[in-house]
Design a protein around this motif. Structure first.
Motif, mmCIF file in Angstrom:
data_model
loop_
_atom_site.group_PDB
_atom_site.id
_atom_site.type_symbol
_atom_site.label_atom_id
_atom_site.label_comp_id
_atom_site.label_asym_id
_atom_site.label_seq_id
_atom_site.Cartn_x
_atom_site.Cartn_y
_atom_site.Cartn_z
ATOM 1 N N ARG A 47 -18.712 30.790 18.982
ATOM 2 C CA ARG A 47 -18.789 31.962 19.860
ATOM 3 C C ARG A 47 -17.397 32.280 20.402
ATOM 4 N NH1 ARG A 47 -23.063 30.900 23.694
ATOM 5 N NH2 ARG A 47 -24.409 31.601 22.009
ATOM 6 N N GLY A 48 -16.992 33.529 20.237
ATOM 7 C CA GLY A 48 -15.693 33.960 20.742
ATOM 8 C C GLY A 48 -14.529 33.710 19.807
ATOM 9 N N ARG A 49 -14.793 33.185 18.629
ATOM 10 C CA ARG A 49 -13.728 32.982 17.633
ATOM 11 C C ARG A 49 -14.294 33.207 16.245
ATOM 12 N NH1 ARG A 49 -12.873 26.754 16.478
ATOM 13 N NH2 ARG A 49 -14.894 25.945 17.124
ATOM 14 N N ASP A 50 -13.414 33.333 15.280
ATOM 15 C CA ASP A 50 -13.853 33.571 13.904
ATOM 16 C C ASP A 50 -14.706 32.406 13.420
ATOM 17 O OD1 ASP A 50 -12.479 35.942 13.835
ATOM 18 O OD2 ASP A 50 -10.707 35.081 12.868
ATOM 19 N N LYS A 51 -15.847 32.746 12.827
ATOM 20 C CA LYS A 51 -16.707 31.685 12.295
ATOM 21 C C LYS A 51 -16.610 31.673 10.775
ATOM 22 C CE LYS A 51 -20.998 34.279 12.177
ATOM 23 N NZ LYS A 51 -22.380 34.330 12.571
ATOM 24 N N PRO A 52 -16.905 30.543 10.182
ATOM 25 C CA PRO A 52 -16.830 30.438 8.722
ATOM 26 C C PRO A 52 -17.872 31.315 8.042
ATOM 27 C CG PRO A 52 -17.441 28.322 9.707
ATOM 28 C CD PRO A 52 -17.295 29.303 10.799
ATOM 29 N N ASP A 53 -17.535 31.772 6.880
ATOM 30 C CA ASP A 53 -18.449 32.528 6.030
ATOM 31 C C ASP A 53 -19.480 31.556 5.462
ATOM 32 O OD1 ASP A 53 -18.798 33.553 2.912
ATOM 33 O OD2 ASP A 53 -18.765 35.170 4.394
ATOM 34 N N GLY A 54 -20.649 32.064 5.121
ATOM 35 C CA GLY A 54 -21.702 31.215 4.558
ATOM 36 C C GLY A 54 -21.269 30.437 3.334
ATOM 37 N N SER A 55 -20.361 31.007 2.551
ATOM 38 C CA SER A 55 -19.895 30.316 1.347
ATOM 39 C C SER A 55 -18.971 29.147 1.682
ATOM 40 C CB SER A 55 -19.181 31.293 0.410
ATOM 41 O OG SER A 55 -18.014 31.798 1.027
ATOM 42 N N ASP A 56 -18.557 29.037 2.946
ATOM 43 C CA ASP A 56 -17.696 27.941 3.380
ATOM 44 C C ASP A 56 -18.472 26.771 3.958
ATOM 45 O OD1 ASP A 56 -15.373 29.318 2.687
ATOM 46 O OD2 ASP A 56 -15.300 30.336 4.626
ATOM 47 N N VAL A 57 -19.800 26.850 3.936
ATOM 48 C CA VAL A 57 -20.642 25.789 4.487
ATOM 49 C C VAL A 57 -21.198 24.958 3.332
ATOM 50 C CG1 VAL A 57 -22.696 25.262 5.856
ATOM 51 C CG2 VAL A 57 -21.218 27.182 6.505
ATOM 52 N N ARG A 58 -20.951 23.663 3.397
ATOM 53 C CA ARG A 58 -21.413 22.730 2.357
ATOM 54 C C ARG A 58 -22.421 21.756 2.960
ATOM 55 N NH1 ARG A 58 -19.041 26.031 -0.209
ATOM 56 N NH2 ARG A 58 -17.015 25.855 -1.180
ATOM 57 N N LEU A 59 -23.434 21.427 2.189
ATOM 58 C CA LEU A 59 -24.423 20.442 2.598
ATOM 59 C C LEU A 59 -24.388 19.276 1.630
ATOM 60 C CD1 LEU A 59 -27.507 22.746 3.328
ATOM 61 C CD2 LEU A 59 -25.705 22.030 4.905
ATOM 62 N N MET A 60 -24.332 18.073 2.164
ATOM 63 C CA MET A 60 -24.426 16.860 1.359
ATOM 64 C C MET A 60 -25.730 16.193 1.758
ATOM 65 S SD MET A 60 -20.451 15.562 1.650
ATOM 66 C CE MET A 60 -20.998 13.903 1.656
ATOM 67 N N LEU A 61 -26.691 16.149 0.844
ATOM 68 C CA LEU A 61 -28.041 15.662 1.142
ATOM 69 C C LEU A 61 -28.194 14.201 0.740
ATOM 70 C CD1 LEU A 61 -30.929 16.252 2.088
ATOM 71 C CD2 LEU A 61 -31.430 17.032 -0.222
ATOM 72 N N PHE A 62 -28.697 13.413 1.696
ATOM 73 C CA PHE A 62 -28.991 11.994 1.475
ATOM 74 C C PHE A 62 -30.433 11.731 1.901
ATOM 75 C CE2 PHE A 62 -24.516 12.394 2.522
ATOM 76 C CZ PHE A 62 -23.900 11.687 1.521
ATOM 77 N N ARG A 63 -31.014 10.709 1.361
ATOM 78 C CA ARG A 63 -32.372 10.305 1.764
ATOM 79 C C ARG A 63 -32.322 8.892 2.314
ATOM 80 N NH1 ARG A 63 -35.993 13.019 -3.021
ATOM 81 N NH2 ARG A 63 -35.334 15.108 -2.453
ATOM 82 N N GLU A 64 -33.118 8.662 3.355
ATOM 83 C CA GLU A 64 -33.203 7.313 3.919
ATOM 84 C C GLU A 64 -33.881 6.381 2.963
ATOM 85 O OE1 GLU A 64 -35.114 7.516 7.774
ATOM 86 O OE2 GLU A 64 -33.166 7.455 8.716
#
Length: 64
Positions: A47-64
């Motif tokens: 909030r109040g500053r430039d936020k990353p574009d959706g293409s800049d968000v990475r998810l690394m999925l792990f399972r317990e």
């Protein structure tokens, strides 16, 4: 700016996510809910500053 979230699927099926570089933490009972919560958490954190574009968000999925 790239954000990487470590996503852990817990044994009961829910998900927790953490982006350590920006101290963003959230959870969801499904991947859809987790996605909504990640988007919301990014909006709040940047909030109040430039936020990353959706293409800049990475998810690394792990399972317990």
């Amino acid at each position: 700016m790239e954000l990487t979230f470590e996503v852990i699927q817990q044994l009961e099926g829910s998900f927790v996510a953490a982006c350590y570089s920006e101290n963003i933490y959230t959870e969801g009972s499904s991947l859809e809910e987790l996605h909504e919560n990640i988007v919301s958490a990014i909006d709040v954190r940047f909030r109040g500053r430039d936020k990353p574009d959706g293409s800049d968000v990475r998810l690394m999925l792990f399972r317990e």
